[in-house]
Design a protein around this motif. Structure first.
Motif, mmCIF file in Angstrom:
data_model
loop_
_atom_site.group_PDB
_atom_site.id
_atom_site.type_symbol
_atom_site.label_atom_id
_atom_site.label_comp_id
_atom_site.label_asym_id
_atom_site.label_seq_id
_atom_site.Cartn_x
_atom_site.Cartn_y
_atom_site.Cartn_z
ATOM 1 N N ASN A 1 -29.671 -10.417 14.089
ATOM 2 C CA ASN A 1 -29.293 -11.780 13.444
ATOM 3 C C ASN A 1 -30.614 -12.270 13.544
ATOM 4 O O ASN A 1 -31.580 -11.986 13.837
ATOM 5 C CB ASN A 1 -28.282 -12.630 14.088
ATOM 6 N N GLU B 1 -14.057 -15.748 18.018
ATOM 7 C CA GLU B 1 -14.643 -15.117 16.987
ATOM 8 C C GLU B 1 -14.277 -15.358 15.444
ATOM 9 O O GLU B 1 -13.641 -14.621 14.651
ATOM 10 C CB GLU B 1 -14.170 -13.614 17.040
ATOM 11 N N SER C 1 -28.214 -16.460 10.687
ATOM 12 C CA SER C 1 -27.803 -15.331 9.734
ATOM 13 C C SER C 1 -27.613 -14.068 10.386
ATOM 14 O O SER C 1 -28.338 -13.516 11.054
ATOM 15 C CB SER C 1 -28.736 -15.222 8.671
ATOM 16 N N ILE D 1 -18.771 -12.363 5.794
ATOM 17 C CA ILE D 1 -19.282 -13.351 6.734
ATOM 18 C C ILE D 1 -20.002 -14.259 6.161
ATOM 19 O O ILE D 1 -20.959 -13.932 5.437
ATOM 20 C CB ILE D 1 -20.381 -12.619 7.961
ATOM 21 N N LYS D 2 -19.654 -15.723 6.351
ATOM 22 C CA LYS D 2 -20.182 -16.653 5.654
ATOM 23 C C LYS D 2 -21.803 -16.716 5.585
ATOM 24 O O LYS D 2 -22.559 -17.271 4.531
ATOM 25 C CB LYS D 2 -19.428 -17.939 5.921
ATOM 26 N N ASN D 3 -22.349 -16.380 7.005
ATOM 27 C CA ASN D 3 -23.879 -16.599 7.190
ATOM 28 C C ASN D 3 -24.420 -15.381 6.904
ATOM 29 O O ASN D 3 -25.770 -15.080 7.800
ATOM 30 C CB ASN D 3 -23.794 -17.341 8.482
ATOM 31 N N ALA E 1 -22.662 -12.713 15.924
ATOM 32 C CA ALA E 1 -21.838 -13.344 14.783
ATOM 33 C C ALA E 1 -22.145 -14.705 15.340
ATOM 34 O O ALA E 1 -21.039 -15.428 15.601
ATOM 35 C CB ALA E 1 -20.424 -12.956 14.853
ATOM 36 N N ASP E 2 -23.178 -15.357 15.090
ATOM 37 C CA ASP E 2 -23.421 -16.932 15.519
ATOM 38 C C ASP E 2 -23.695 -17.418 14.369
ATOM 39 O O ASP E 2 -24.347 -17.398 13.476
ATOM 40 C CB ASP E 2 -24.921 -16.692 16.231
ATOM 41 N N PRO E 3 -22.754 -18.697 14.451
ATOM 42 C CA PRO E 3 -22.552 -19.524 13.239
ATOM 43 C C PRO E 3 -24.268 -20.234 12.942
ATOM 44 O O PRO E 3 -24.292 -20.621 11.869
ATOM 45 C CB PRO E 3 -21.595 -20.501 13.428
ATOM 46 N N ASN E 4 -24.887 -20.314 13.981
ATOM 47 C CA ASN E 4 -26.115 -20.859 13.749
ATOM 48 C C ASN E 4 -27.304 -19.898 13.281
ATOM 49 O O ASN E 4 -28.474 -20.349 13.185
ATOM 50 C CB ASN E 4 -26.456 -21.669 14.962
ATOM 51 N N GLU F 1 -15.947 -16.194 12.920
ATOM 52 C CA GLU F 1 -16.445 -15.256 11.528
ATOM 53 C C GLU F 1 -15.670 -14.152 11.206
ATOM 54 O O GLU F 1 -15.587 -13.630 10.026
ATOM 55 C CB GLU F 1 -17.880 -14.989 11.773
#
Length: 530
Positions: free
Chosen positions: A221, A282, A249, A326-328, A244-247, A284
């Motif tokens: 990421n 989880e 990519s 995955i949104k990011n 898979a970290d929302p902060n 994401e």
């Protein structure tokens, strides 16, 4: 398009009696439902069963031994040879088998860096297997005209069984890779992961040998500052969850290459484990289970809801989806030279620190070790912690000798001395499994975030007495007492004994590589105490 006519117009020999070419995801889902091969869950994701094989069968994977591979493949238990003659027999039988059937054909490619890309044509016996290829590989234009230029061919026919007496296999199911013919044959198994890992094995051969690119079984990421992090780890260590970290990519969750310019994803999708999937831990991955996603071997109730805790079919339940779910997710799925590398281990013996820093030699040693531990309930027959070692965190996918990949890692670290390598224990502290406690995911995330943000750069480090790794003595948001696992054991002498036992297990695994290992790797081995 009328795919059968398209094939005839281009002068192609049909791969099947009727050919569906490059169908979109919604069409493949509809055809799967029409044929009674799957159902939809309540979110609209397609759910299928892969039959008697719910995972890969490593002992049934073969590589053709010929003038191309005889002196380059690391032959043995992992890379089993099969003759050119047996390959030819299987290939002819499979083509004849498929020629009488409805098939689904797709052109895809691998490697987000086009300089190293492979074009791949996949021929499947079911529409949902073709959906898997649509989701997992990099997608070509759905409407482009078929060309004869695909470099690699995969024939996947679950309904075709080999005859071990005449075909050179061990049993009816098989995966055969032919590097000279650039063909992969998969028969007797409907488990889709065989296709994904077949191409991964190809890239693990081609990229290091032909391009000096390090191929890696890891997730990756990127932060808002453009800094890339890699996460290596065997099953159950948290590789997919922590990447898979929302902060940050997501570049990719499983397979990457590392060139002189940076890292790049091999794939266009994710194949995440679904067992005990939790929307809170989880989100994401949970959010990616929607129309177009493919769930394998899950249990569904009468309302179409999946019970992710039910492992009555298999513990290896999976979900396959395009990375764009995955949104990011980052597009294109590539990044610069990694700034931080994390080796994840679930140490059920409670010995290794929650985080420690590795020098170059230690990084190469722990890379070649690929250590984690299985705990009770994760596999049939496992009643107490068992150590597991897999060189380069993916031994079964490595056609070359593991030291080739370890030395390449060392070259990358020499060329980029600013890279920091960390060993992260996502397992137990304060005692082994059954006595101690598993480290909180909250603390693991805090430690990894601190490492990536440089907040561990100026703290005090102490060397572990057995494994010699550098252990930070302070991290904001993490209780200081958990950073040194020995201090949490009621009987520190028992900790010392167990640490010595674990060191012996490391050395037993390393013994198969020590004869050809460099001195810098040998010197990084743990201290063996009486």
């Amino acid at each position: 398009m009328n795919t059968a006519e398209t094939f005839h117009e281009l002068g192609f020999r049909l791969y099947g009696k009727y050919v569906h070419y490059q169908l979109e995801a919604a069409q493949l889902v509809r055809q799967t439902l029409e044929r009674g091969q799957g159902i939809l869950n309540h979110t609209g994701a397609l759910c299928v069963d892969t039959g008697s094989f719910t995972g890969r069968s490593p002992k049934d994977k073969f590589t053709v031994i010929d003038e191309t591979t005889s002196d380059t493949i690391d032959w043995g238990e992992v890379n089993r040879p099969i003759s050119k003659a047996h390959f030819d027999i299987l290939y002819k039988k499979m083509r004849s088998y498929l020629a009488e059937r409805e098939v689904w054909v797709r052109d895809v490619h691998a490697c987000a860096d086009a300089r190293f890309g492979l074009t791949i044509r996949v021929v499947n016996e079911t529409p949902w297997a073709n959906l898997f290829c649509h989701n997992l590989f990099l997608r070509s234009d759905a409407h482009h005209v078929l060309s004869p230029d695909a470099e690699w061919l995969i024939l996947q026919a679950p309904g075709f069984s080999a005859d071990p007496q005449t075909d050179g296999t061990l049993q009816k199911n098989f995966t055969v890779v032919n590097f000279s013919r650039k063909t992969i044959l998969i028969g007797g198994t409907a488990y889709t992961g065989e296709m994904k890992k077949g191409i991964f094995s190809v890239l693990n051969y081609v990229l290091p040998l032909q391009h000096n690119v390090l191929s890696m079984h890891c997730s990756a990421n990127e932060g808002k500052d453009g800094k890339v992090a890699l996460f290596f780890g065997l099953s159950g260590t948290g590789k997919t969850t922590l990447s898979a970290d929302p902060n940050r990519s997501l570049i990719g969750d499983d397979e990457h290459g590392w060139s002189d310019d940076g890292v790049f994803n091999f794939e266009g999708g994710c194949y995440a484990k679904a067992v005990n999937l939790d929307p809170q831990k989880e989100p994401e991955i949970f959010g990616a289970i929607k129309p177009g996603a493919l769930l394998e071997n899950v249990v569904i109730d009468g309302n179409g809801r999946v019970d992710f805790s039910d492992i009555s079919k298999t513990e290896n339940t999976r979900v396959a989806y395009p990375i764009q779910f995955i949104k990011n997710a980052k597009e294109p799925s590539s990044g610069g030279i990694p700034k931080n590398i994390f080796f994840l281990t679930c140490d059920a013996f409670g010995i290794l620190p929650p985080i420690s820093k590795l020098d170059k030699g230690q990084a190469m040693y722990h890379f070649i070790s690929g250590y984690t531990a299985k705990v009770a309930g994760t596999e049939m027959g496992v009643s107490e912690p068992q150590s597991t070692f897999s060189a380069c965190f993916g031994r079964v996918f490595l056609p070359l000798h593991p030291l080739k990949y370890a030395e390449l890692l060392g070259e990358k670290l020499d060329a980029n001395p600013e890279i920091k390598v960390w060993l992260v224990n996502t397992g137990w502290i304060g005692g082994p499994y059954g006595i101690g406690n598993r480290i909180s995911l909250k603390y693991t995330r805090a430690l990894i975030t601190a490492a990536m943000n440089g907040k561990l750069d100026d703290v005090t480090f102490l060397n572990h007495p057995v494994f010699k790794v550098s252990v930070p003595q302070h991290c904001e948001g993490v209780p200081a007492e958990i950073l040194n696992p020995r201090d949490l054991w009621e009987d520190v002498q028992q900790y010392d004994r167990k640490a010595a036992e674990l060191a012996v297990l490391f050395e037993q695994h390393f013994s198969k590589y020590i004869a050809h290992a460099s001195e810098i790797i040998k010197n990084a081995a743990p201290v063996l105490l009486d």
